[in-house]
Motif scaffolding. Sequence first.
Motif, PDB file in Angstrom:
ATOM      1  N   ALA A 176       0.843  -1.207   0.000  1.00 36.39           N
ATOM      2  CA  ALA A 176       0.000   0.000   0.000  1.00 36.39           C
ATOM      3  C   ALA A 176       0.875   1.253   0.000  1.00 36.39           C
ATOM      4  CB  ALA A 176      -0.911  -0.013   1.230  1.00 36.39           C
ATOM      5  N   PHE A 177       2.029   1.182   0.661  1.00 39.50           N
ATOM      6  CA  PHE A 177       2.938   2.324   0.748  1.00 39.50           C
ATOM      7  C   PHE A 177       3.710   2.526  -0.558  1.00 39.50           C
ATOM      8  CE2 PHE A 177       7.240   3.820   2.375  1.00 39.50           C
ATOM      9  CZ  PHE A 177       6.872   5.161   2.457  1.00 39.50           C
ATOM     10  N   LEU A 178       4.180   1.434  -1.149  1.00 37.30           N
ATOM     11  CA  LEU A 178       4.963   1.503  -2.389  1.00 37.30           C
ATOM     12  C   LEU A 178       4.349   0.560  -3.431  1.00 37.30           C
ATOM     13  CD1 LEU A 178       8.506   1.403  -0.740  1.00 37.30           C
ATOM     14  CD2 LEU A 178       7.457   3.388  -1.799  1.00 37.30           C
ATOM     15  N   PRO A 179       3.216   0.959  -4.015  1.00 37.17           N
ATOM     16  CA  PRO A 179       2.489   0.048  -4.899  1.00 37.17           C
ATOM     17  C   PRO A 179       3.248  -0.347  -6.164  1.00 37.17           C
ATOM     18  CG  PRO A 179       1.463   2.229  -4.857  1.00 37.17           C
ATOM     19  CD  PRO A 179       2.544   2.266  -3.852  1.00 37.17           C
ATOM     20  N   ASP A 180       4.239   0.441  -6.573  1.00 32.59           N
ATOM     21  CA  ASP A 180       4.943   0.129  -7.822  1.00 32.59           C
ATOM     22  C   ASP A 180       6.092  -0.865  -7.614  1.00 32.59           C
ATOM     23  OD1 ASP A 180       3.263   1.884  -9.055  1.00 32.59           O
ATOM     24  OD2 ASP A 180       4.612   3.589  -8.787  1.00 32.59           O
ATOM     25  N   TYR A 181       6.286  -1.276  -6.376  1.00 32.83           N
ATOM     26  CA  TYR A 181       7.417  -2.165  -6.072  1.00 32.83           C
ATOM     27  C   TYR A 181       6.931  -3.595  -5.826  1.00 32.83           C
ATOM     28  CZ  TYR A 181      10.518   1.871  -5.436  1.00 32.83           C
ATOM     29  OH  TYR A 181      11.262   2.988  -5.633  1.00 32.83           O
ATOM     30  N   GLU A 182       7.815  -4.521  -6.143  1.00 29.44           N
ATOM     31  CA  GLU A 182       7.529  -5.928  -5.805  1.00 29.44           C
ATOM     32  C   GLU A 182       7.959  -6.129  -4.344  1.00 29.44           C
ATOM     33  OE1 GLU A 182       9.321 -10.347  -6.632  1.00 29.44           O
ATOM     34  OE2 GLU A 182       9.836  -8.740  -8.035  1.00 29.44           O
ATOM     35  N   THR A 183       7.079  -6.684  -3.536  1.00 25.02           N
ATOM     36  CA  THR A 183       7.396  -6.860  -2.113  1.00 25.02           C
ATOM     37  C   THR A 183       7.600  -8.342  -1.796  1.00 25.02           C
ATOM     38  OG1 THR A 183       6.068  -4.949  -1.578  1.00 25.02           O
ATOM     39  CG2 THR A 183       6.565  -6.441   0.243  1.00 25.02           C
ATOM     40  N   GLU A 184       8.712  -8.644  -1.187  1.00 23.94           N
ATOM     41  CA  GLU A 184       8.974 -10.035  -0.796  1.00 23.94           C
ATOM     42  C   GLU A 184       9.246 -10.073   0.711  1.00 23.94           C
ATOM     43  OE1 GLU A 184      12.006 -13.765  -1.690  1.00 23.94           O
ATOM     44  OE2 GLU A 184      12.594 -11.746  -2.234  1.00 23.94           O
ATOM     45  N   VAL A 185       8.451 -10.888   1.422  1.00 24.83           N
ATOM     46  CA  VAL A 185       8.665 -11.039   2.869  1.00 24.83           C
ATOM     47  C   VAL A 185       9.198 -12.442   3.104  1.00 24.83           C
ATOM     48  CG1 VAL A 185       7.626 -10.964   5.167  1.00 24.83           C
ATOM     49  CG2 VAL A 185       6.784  -9.434   3.381  1.00 24.83           C
ATOM     50  N   GLU A 186      10.392 -12.517   3.633  1.00 22.02           N
ATOM     51  CA  GLU A 186      11.038 -13.821   3.851  1.00 22.02           C
ATOM     52  C   GLU A 186      10.985 -14.154   5.343  1.00 22.02           C
ATOM     53  OE1 GLU A 186      15.108 -13.897   2.491  1.00 22.02           O
ATOM     54  OE2 GLU A 186      15.515 -15.701   3.689  1.00 22.02           O
ATOM     55  N   LEU A 187      10.503 -15.361   5.634  1.00 18.73           N
ATOM     56  CA  LEU A 187      10.446 -15.804   7.037  1.00 18.73           C
ATOM     57  C   LEU A 187      11.684 -16.615   7.362  1.00 18.73           C
ATOM     58  CD1 LEU A 187       8.762 -16.142   9.690  1.00 18.73           C
ATOM     59  CD2 LEU A 187       7.865 -18.234   8.685  1.00 18.73           C
ATOM     60  N   THR A 188      12.344 -16.284   8.443  1.00 17.81           N
ATOM     61  CA  THR A 188      13.524 -17.050   8.830  1.00 17.81           C
ATOM     62  C   THR A 188      13.424 -17.454  10.302  1.00 17.81           C
ATOM     63  OG1 THR A 188      15.938 -17.033   8.946  1.00 17.81           O
ATOM     64  CG2 THR A 188      14.848 -14.961   9.456  1.00 17.81           C
ATOM     65  N   TRP A 189      14.068 -18.545  10.650  1.00 13.15           N
ATOM     66  CA  TRP A 189      14.117 -18.970  12.064  1.00 13.15           C
ATOM     67  C   TRP A 189      15.534 -18.834  12.608  1.00 13.15           C
ATOM     68  CZ3 TRP A 189       9.450 -19.030  13.851  1.00 13.15           C
ATOM     69  CH2 TRP A 189       8.408 -19.383  13.009  1.00 13.15           C
ATOM     70  N   GLU A 190      16.423 -18.262  11.784  1.00 11.21           N
ATOM     71  CA  GLU A 190      17.815 -18.065  12.192  1.00 11.21           C
ATOM     72  C   GLU A 190      18.164 -16.581  12.154  1.00 11.21           C
ATOM     73  OE1 GLU A 190      19.930 -20.255  13.352  1.00 11.21           O
ATOM     74  OE2 GLU A 190      18.574 -21.947  13.134  1.00 11.21           O
TER      75      GLU A 190
END
Lengths: 107, 432
Positions: free
Chosen positions: A75-89
């Motif tokens: 919503a903040f940067l609609p022209d960008y591709e957003t990737e959220v990576e989950l890590t346990w380390e």
Amino acid sequence: MLDTEKLSVTEKSILEKIKTVIDPEVEVNIVDLGLIYEVHHYEEEKKIHIVMTLSARGCPVGDTIIRHVETVVKAFLPDYETEVELTWEPQWTPEMITPEGKAFLNM
Amino acid sequence: MQAGLSTKNAPSPSVVLPHYAAGAIFFLTASVLLFFTSGDLANSYIGPKVLSVTHILVLGWITMIIFGALYQLIPVVMEVKLFSEVLAHISLYTLMSGTVLLSYSFWNSYIGETIFMQTGGTLILVSVILFVINTLFSALKTKQRTYENAFIVSSVFWLLLTVSLGIFITLNLVFNFVPKSNIDLLPVHFHIGITGWFMMLVTGVASTLLPMFFIAHKLNRRLLKISFYLTNIGLIAISLNLYFGKNTVITITSALVLLSGIILFVKYNYDAYKKRLRKKLDIGMKLSVLAFVLLFLSVIFGIFSALKLDILSDFSTRIKSLYGVSMVLGFLTSIILGQMYKTLPFIVWLKMYQDKVGKFKTPMPAHLYGEKTANLHYYSFIIAFITIFIGILIKEKLLIEISAAFFIITAGLFTFNTFKILFHKEKTEPLK
């Protein structure tokens, strides 16, 4: 874990937006809980990459929190591709909570 | 899917939610019937009406909610999808109808060769077998080989054993398979049901969820491992000893082994409580903490019951009643009341709002129920428990009736909150 001093202006703004995401169990925003490990803004590739964790494996609302992060960043940067990576380390520990978060939790 | 995330594995809410609705109704029903059982309970723990209320509580209330919660929690603790939602649906309806028939049969003293008792028992056995299949086949797929999961899997075996033994007792009355009276077999049925099914399951689930809700880290997991072996070995020894002959030395030794296992489980969760992040406890956690206090009481009476001290021989029946009451209406009821508030609001909230977070202002899961209502039944529950405890101790029917009235208030308020959550209407506001 996250050194905000090293973030660019845009990355700091993204982090401020992520602060609107609240962990429904403790009712503290996930940035102050220390769940956000990295925020990257790649201008040329038009990409935002966020690395984050959860307070426990198998967290019942984990998927919702991740989706919430994606939603506010998009919503903040609609022209960008957003990737959220989950890590346990590294594994999250209460020491990662910011002073603001600790104050809210009376720690 | 990202490893460690459970939301995408969660079953359809139509599998889970009816269990909570049915459980609340059964708890309310049992509370009302308890009022009419007060005279019997003051004198005995195995009268027909007492057995009827007991089975509504352990099957309709506690087992019902545990089944529903487990269908949701298996993906959380095992990180797998539930094996079959169809089996879960069939298991729900057979458990509901079986409980009604069985408790109706007990209430009317129709024990043994009656269509109600045998059909009810068979339906419950079917429900349990389907639940066992679902749990074990889900567990087979998991890569999470933890002791929390081992407790859950072993509890399922104990459940199958206690239900099979229950059916065997009713059939043995008619066919005399073994020369044992039901008075000899009932304690085995009771201990396996209470310690094997409920205690093992609560240990597995609580040791997963409580540290998660407390957000407590760096716990000594060896405590759980040792607890797992001690509780199982202790229970096997107690059950065999009760069946084949009551050797006092074996009774005391196995009770001590079992007790040590329970103490380690309590210690693990007490450490989580001490290290908790959120100091102020919400209603769900207050009830869960209260449950541990009541567990302590139950264990004390369990020990007295097992030791059979001559000095307490006049109180033998009352000690057994207090053991059962503090376990079923104390520890288990308190933890179920509490964990409803830690699970159901999240399940409904996820169903309703998981696609809306970040786009609209949404309520939090804790906003889905009445906090004042929950706090009221927290206190009414404490009053109900204290009065039934004293009522049985001094054999006072009036006190048990007063207690039943407070249990009705507790169950009524709890049912109100349960249905308030279940029928929550979506409330969103535009983001500012």
